[in-house]
Design an enzyme around this catalytic site. Sequence first.
Site, PDB file in Angstrom:
ATOM      1  N   ASN A  76      -0.612  -1.823  -7.826  1.00 37.44           N
ATOM      2  CA  ASN A  76      -1.953  -0.820  -7.500  1.00 37.44           C
ATOM      3  C   ASN A  76      -1.844   0.023  -6.496  1.00 37.44           C
ATOM      4  O   ASN A  76      -3.017   0.013  -5.413  1.00 37.44           O
ATOM      5  CB  ASN A  76      -3.079  -1.760  -7.559  1.00 37.44           C
ATOM      6  CG  ASN A  76      -2.975  -2.600  -6.251  1.00 37.44           C
ATOM      7  OD1 ASN A  76      -2.093  -3.094  -5.606  1.00 37.44           O
ATOM      8  ND2 ASN A  76      -4.312  -3.141  -5.928  1.00 37.44           N
ATOM      9  N   ASP A  82      -1.799 -12.881  -1.180  1.00 36.95           N
ATOM     10  CA  ASP A  82      -2.414 -11.830  -1.631  1.00 36.95           C
ATOM     11  C   ASP A  82      -2.737 -10.809  -0.588  1.00 36.95           C
ATOM     12  O   ASP A  82      -3.788 -10.281  -0.059  1.00 36.95           O
ATOM     13  CB  ASP A  82      -3.670 -12.187  -2.295  1.00 36.95           C
ATOM     14  CG  ASP A  82      -4.621 -10.995  -3.038  1.00 36.95           C
ATOM     15  OD1 ASP A  82      -4.070 -10.109  -2.845  1.00 36.95           O
ATOM     16  OD2 ASP A  82      -5.838 -11.200  -3.411  1.00 36.95           O
ATOM     17  N   ARG A  97       0.557  -1.419   0.057  1.00 38.44           N
ATOM     18  CA  ARG A  97       0.010  -0.075  -0.076  1.00 38.44           C
ATOM     19  C   ARG A  97       0.665   1.323   0.122  1.00 38.44           C
ATOM     20  O   ARG A  97       0.413   2.280   0.269  1.00 38.44           O
ATOM     21  CB  ARG A  97      -0.894  -0.018   1.034  1.00 38.44           C
ATOM     22  CG  ARG A  97      -1.741  -1.207   1.561  1.00 38.44           C
ATOM     23  CD  ARG A  97      -2.819  -1.584   0.415  1.00 38.44           C
ATOM     24  NE  ARG A  97      -3.796  -2.429   0.624  1.00 38.44           N
ATOM     25  CZ  ARG A  97      -4.434  -3.221  -0.408  1.00 38.44           C
ATOM     26  NH1 ARG A  97      -4.301  -2.891  -1.665  1.00 38.44           N
ATOM     27  NH2 ARG A  97      -5.668  -3.958   0.145  1.00 38.44           N
TER      28      ARG A  97
HETATM   29 ZN   LIG Z   1      -5.984  -9.940  -7.162  1.00 30.49          ZN
END
Ligand SMILES: [Zn+2]
Length: 426
Positions: A94, A309, A64
Amino acid sequence: MLLIKNGLVIDPSQNLCEKKDILIKNKKIEWVKSKITVDAECDIIDAENCIVAPGLVDVHVHFRDPGFTYKEDIETGARAAAKGGITSVVLMANTKPAGDNEDTITYVINKGGKTDIKVYTCAAVTKGMAGKELTDMDALLSCGAVGFTDDGIPITDAALLEEAFWKTAERKVPISLHEEDPALIMNNGINKGKASAHFGIGGSPREAEISLIARDLELALKTGAILNIQHISTKEGVELVREAKQKAARLGRNTIHAEATPHHFSLTEEAAIQYGTLAKMNPPLREEADRLAIIEGLRDGTIDIIATDHAPHSREEKERSVTEAPSGIIGLETALSLGVTKLVEENGFTHMQLLQCMSTNPAKMYGLDAGTLAAGAPADIVIYHPKKTWTAGNYLSKSSNSPFTRQKLQGVVQYTIADGKVVYRA
Ligand SMILES: [Zn+2]
């Protein structure tokens, strides 16, 4: 120098499973031998009753940072990883800004380089992860990216994705894909079936995953791309990967890979009903037949990687309604224990099989200098007690969004060593 004595050394890279001592010198594995004695001043770890293995390699992690550091940052994430026996992570792109540019990739790698573990990162496949235009892959690779992914956002434009496959194939780097067709999804994170009916929502159907996996395996076979299907959740998806791997093998290729998360081999949609948003993730937890197919996929090598994940979110975010809360759970600190509890104890896996999926295979796919205890390799090591139990909780992560909290799990990390330095001690 550091000497690890009396442990059961398990190294999948050498098919080694024997009681041995390990001597570490200058950050590297010096020797793995029976009964090493040293005269010089040397720190000694007694690993009696423990397994000594290559440090774990988690290739699907969200720290993050930059952008969402109230959930996690590179420093807290690295400490949580070390507690979980993980010495190398591959981060997803991301962040905010996304890892689609050289500055962000460089920032992540530099900040990661100051932590106690090895922090690698993927770069985005498309600019802004918008699925419209490819990033400058060569520039991002030259900054140190180890692969490409738009994880979190599936790529729907097949022509653009094919172009990405040709490019990554030529550069011999993996492309890792989140496979869920948004056109088929009513609500993310909850299986369409019993769980969606429970919440009275549309949910995410298995077809959303199956259709994109089928499309992308075809493209991978056509282009020779090194494809990694992320967090597989359906039995049909597992079977498609099995067939594609056989086809690739007939072409003399080992280019098709698949990940499973600990939560997908441990839980079903019943957990979403029980824990609500704490068991909401993309793709969602599915049915028992899917969970069992994932376990069989791991057993026969169809699924070659276990990756967490790790997806931290704040308490406030997870307290929102089931449709409004973000998807994802943390996973670094419970992954090894879930592997020991669910795969070794309940399903008869060997620790060798587990470690192959948690260390050697993922390191190999991303080309990392990890996943082995061979002489001369970096001294990245996990020492864990395979029989001891603990109650999940007290996380070092900034977030605590996990359905496993307060559950009794088997397998406890005693020491994590990175570059010959003890970076976690129970
Ligand atoms: Zn994913």
